[in-house]
Scaffold this motif. Sequence first.
Motif, PDB file in Angstrom:
ATOM      1  N   GLY A 208       9.745  -3.142  -7.240  1.00  0.00           N
ATOM      2  CA  GLY A 208       8.374  -3.241  -6.754  1.00  0.00           C
ATOM      3  C   GLY A 208       8.168  -4.345  -5.747  1.00  0.00           C
ATOM      4  O   GLY A 208       7.365  -4.204  -4.815  1.00  0.00           O
ATOM      5  N   THR A 209       8.867  -5.467  -5.917  1.00  0.00           N
ATOM      6  CA  THR A 209       8.716  -6.581  -4.978  1.00  0.00           C
ATOM      7  C   THR A 209       9.950  -6.755  -4.112  1.00  0.00           C
ATOM      8  O   THR A 209      10.249  -7.833  -3.625  1.00  0.00           O
ATOM      9  CB  THR A 209       8.408  -7.891  -5.735  1.00  0.00           C
ATOM     10  N   ASN A 210      10.662  -5.679  -3.903  1.00  0.00           N
ATOM     11  CA  ASN A 210      11.763  -5.519  -2.951  1.00  0.00           C
ATOM     12  C   ASN A 210      12.975  -6.434  -3.147  1.00  0.00           C
ATOM     13  O   ASN A 210      13.716  -6.699  -2.213  1.00  0.00           O
ATOM     14  CB  ASN A 210      11.271  -5.601  -1.490  1.00  0.00           C
ATOM     15  N   GLN A 211      13.192  -6.921  -4.408  1.00  0.00           N
ATOM     16  CA  GLN A 211      14.466  -7.593  -4.683  1.00  0.00           C
ATOM     17  C   GLN A 211      15.593  -6.572  -4.852  1.00  0.00           C
ATOM     18  O   GLN A 211      16.749  -6.878  -4.574  1.00  0.00           O
ATOM     19  CB  GLN A 211      14.360  -8.449  -5.944  1.00  0.00           C
ATOM     20  N   LEU A 212      15.251  -5.383  -5.307  1.00  0.00           N
ATOM     21  CA  LEU A 212      16.201  -4.276  -5.418  1.00  0.00           C
ATOM     22  C   LEU A 212      15.775  -3.177  -4.452  1.00  0.00           C
ATOM     23  O   LEU A 212      14.593  -3.028  -4.150  1.00  0.00           O
ATOM     24  CB  LEU A 212      16.216  -3.728  -6.854  1.00  0.00           C
ATOM     25  N   ASN A 238       3.588  -7.496  -9.870  1.00  0.00           N
ATOM     26  CA  ASN A 238       3.725  -6.254 -10.639  1.00  0.00           C
ATOM     27  C   ASN A 238       2.692  -6.100 -11.744  1.00  0.00           C
ATOM     28  O   ASN A 238       2.659  -5.055 -12.405  1.00  0.00           O
ATOM     29  CB  ASN A 238       5.136  -6.147 -11.216  1.00  0.00           C
ATOM     30  N   THR A 239       1.831  -7.089 -11.961  1.00  0.00           N
ATOM     31  CA  THR A 239       0.763  -6.899 -12.945  1.00  0.00           C
ATOM     32  C   THR A 239      -0.178  -5.766 -12.544  1.00  0.00           C
ATOM     33  O   THR A 239      -0.875  -5.209 -13.399  1.00  0.00           O
ATOM     34  CB  THR A 239      -0.063  -8.189 -13.141  1.00  0.00           C
ATOM     35  N   VAL A 240      -0.214  -5.398 -11.256  1.00  0.00           N
ATOM     36  CA  VAL A 240      -1.092  -4.309 -10.816  1.00  0.00           C
ATOM     37  C   VAL A 240      -0.309  -3.026 -10.522  1.00  0.00           C
ATOM     38  O   VAL A 240      -0.880  -2.056 -10.012  1.00  0.00           O
ATOM     39  CB  VAL A 240      -1.918  -4.721  -9.576  1.00  0.00           C
ATOM     40  N   ALA A 241       0.978  -2.997 -10.838  1.00  0.00           N
ATOM     41  CA  ALA A 241       1.785  -1.800 -10.595  1.00  0.00           C
ATOM     42  C   ALA A 241       1.197  -0.596 -11.321  1.00  0.00           C
ATOM     43  O   ALA A 241       0.853  -0.670 -12.500  1.00  0.00           O
ATOM     44  CB  ALA A 241       3.225  -2.034 -11.047  1.00  0.00           C
ATOM     45  N   ARG A 362       3.168   0.230  -2.027  1.00  0.00           N
ATOM     46  CA  ARG A 362       3.718   1.593  -2.032  1.00  0.00           C
ATOM     47  C   ARG A 362       4.873   1.701  -3.015  1.00  0.00           C
ATOM     48  O   ARG A 362       5.051   2.728  -3.676  1.00  0.00           O
ATOM     49  CB  ARG A 362       4.186   1.982  -0.626  1.00  0.00           C
ATOM     50  N   ARG A 363       5.695   0.667  -3.091  1.00  0.00           N
ATOM     51  CA  ARG A 363       6.802   0.686  -4.031  1.00  0.00           C
ATOM     52  C   ARG A 363       6.292   0.660  -5.470  1.00  0.00           C
ATOM     53  O   ARG A 363       6.915   1.239  -6.372  1.00  0.00           O
ATOM     54  CB  ARG A 363       7.724  -0.516  -3.776  1.00  0.00           C
ATOM     55  N   MET A 364       5.166  -0.031  -5.706  1.00  0.00           N
ATOM     56  CA  MET A 364       4.609  -0.175  -7.058  1.00  0.00           C
ATOM     57  C   MET A 364       3.545   0.860  -7.376  1.00  0.00           C
ATOM     58  O   MET A 364       3.087   0.942  -8.507  1.00  0.00           O
ATOM     59  CB  MET A 364       3.953  -1.551  -7.206  1.00  0.00           C
ATOM     60  N   ASN A 365       3.106   1.611  -6.363  1.00  0.00           N
ATOM     61  CA  ASN A 365       1.963   2.522  -6.491  1.00  0.00           C
ATOM     62  C   ASN A 365       0.731   1.767  -7.001  1.00  0.00           C
ATOM     63  O   ASN A 365       0.068   2.174  -7.968  1.00  0.00           O
ATOM     64  CB  ASN A 365       2.283   3.695  -7.407  1.00  0.00           C
ATOM     65  N   ALA A 366       0.432   0.659  -6.330  1.00  0.00           N
ATOM     66  CA  ALA A 366      -0.724  -0.175  -6.674  1.00  0.00           C
ATOM     67  C   ALA A 366      -1.848   0.112  -5.680  1.00  0.00           C
ATOM     68  O   ALA A 366      -1.696  -0.118  -4.478  1.00  0.00           O
ATOM     69  CB  ALA A 366      -0.350  -1.653  -6.631  1.00  0.00           C
ATOM     70  N   ARG A 367      -2.986   0.610  -6.193  1.00  0.00           N
ATOM     71  CA  ARG A 367      -4.070   1.043  -5.306  1.00  0.00           C
ATOM     72  C   ARG A 367      -5.419   0.488  -5.760  1.00  0.00           C
ATOM     73  O   ARG A 367      -5.529  -0.068  -6.852  1.00  0.00           O
ATOM     74  CB  ARG A 367      -4.124   2.579  -5.271  1.00  0.00           C
TER      75      ARG A 367
END
Length: 429
Positions: A208-212, A238-241, A362-367
């Motif tokens: 989600g935060t682009n480390q992977l 990632n609390t809002v993922a 976008r990676r986390m689908n946080a909207r």
Amino acid sequence: MHDIRIIRDNPAAFDAALGRRGLSALSPQVLALDEARRATILAAETAKAEQNAASKEVGAAKARGDDAEFERLRALVAEKKGELARLEEEAKARDAELRDLLLTIPNLPLAEVPEGADETDNVELRRWGTPRDFDFAPREHYDLPAARPGMDFETAAKLSGSRFVLLRGAMARLHRALAQFMLDLHTTEHGLTETMTPVLVRDEAMYGTNQLPKFAEDSYQTTNGWWLIPTSEVTLTNTVAGDILDEGALPIRMTAHTLCFRSEAGSAGKDTAGMLRQHQFEKVEMVSITTPETSLEEHERMTRCAETVLERLGLPYRTVVLCTGDMGFGAQKTHDIEVWLPGQNCYREISSVSVCGDFQARRMNARYRPAGGKPEFVHTLNGSGLAVGRCLIAVLENGQQADGSVHLPQALHPWMGGKTRITAQGVLE
């Protein structure tokens, strides 16, 4: 992660933005995968329609006693069922292949980010404070008499190997005081919500935060699959993922003081002396979740939050905007704050504050849902507020005296129990 629709609509602009980062054009590869994926999906939909049509005709053929047609249609249904399963599996594989490629492509720099190849092309925005004139040769932090009794690299190496430190006495107290000072400043004056997060996370949080997947070697993974966080940006963001937030809840502003772990895989032989670059360190992190319209304003605000820490401590610094070639993978724009270290006679980075746009969302689908509108992706920002160990280094080096003692910044005195200096013997008084 990038919006495939934007790449389809303007591949030239996408490649031009990547070119500013020194990367070659990737839109042909992306669009070829996208086209193959879409073609497979269309073929699957066609096979499904043909299967459904044949299924309807099977009953009719049986009802009118047409055994030959019944057997032909039944065989066709079975054939289409097998074809559909194969195409669906192929579409799933091509979708994963496209996603895997998109996950490795860095964020696009904003137009205002200066062009450049490396840190020598970064642009200075401002300076604060005047480096002190010493009437003696200033030492680096690990060589200060006041620090040596409480900064034990030998015992840490016995326990854990190189790039670890064991702090005792005055050094441990000063380190703790700095973290508490930062947290109190951010929560009472800057409006951030103090948060305590885990330091072990799943794959999804690191993606989600682009480390992977690109930076797996820079982090540590446990034998049962958890990752040790390189920064609490991972947990806070990632609390809002997966959430759809109300627009009225934004901005969300958080801070956390955590242990952080980095393998420093790409820094062999670099900054090996002292505490500057460690495998385990502590950081007070800041994260903001905003609407697209307010993210750049929030970026400036977060930068000021980090700068204020240094100003309260009386530590000279400069703020630079990173050029396209020096910017982090997930950033659209980054401010680095560099503190003056007299022992090295140079400015060294103590905070990076980045705006990521919707790249991480976008990676986390946080909207979030605008009033009366459809859900849109939030914007995310992160920044150090500050790296505690590096701040400790700066306080020691800037406060050092000719007799080997260290004078502590006045702003820290309440967090040090009223103590104002560390003697040359490493004792607080």
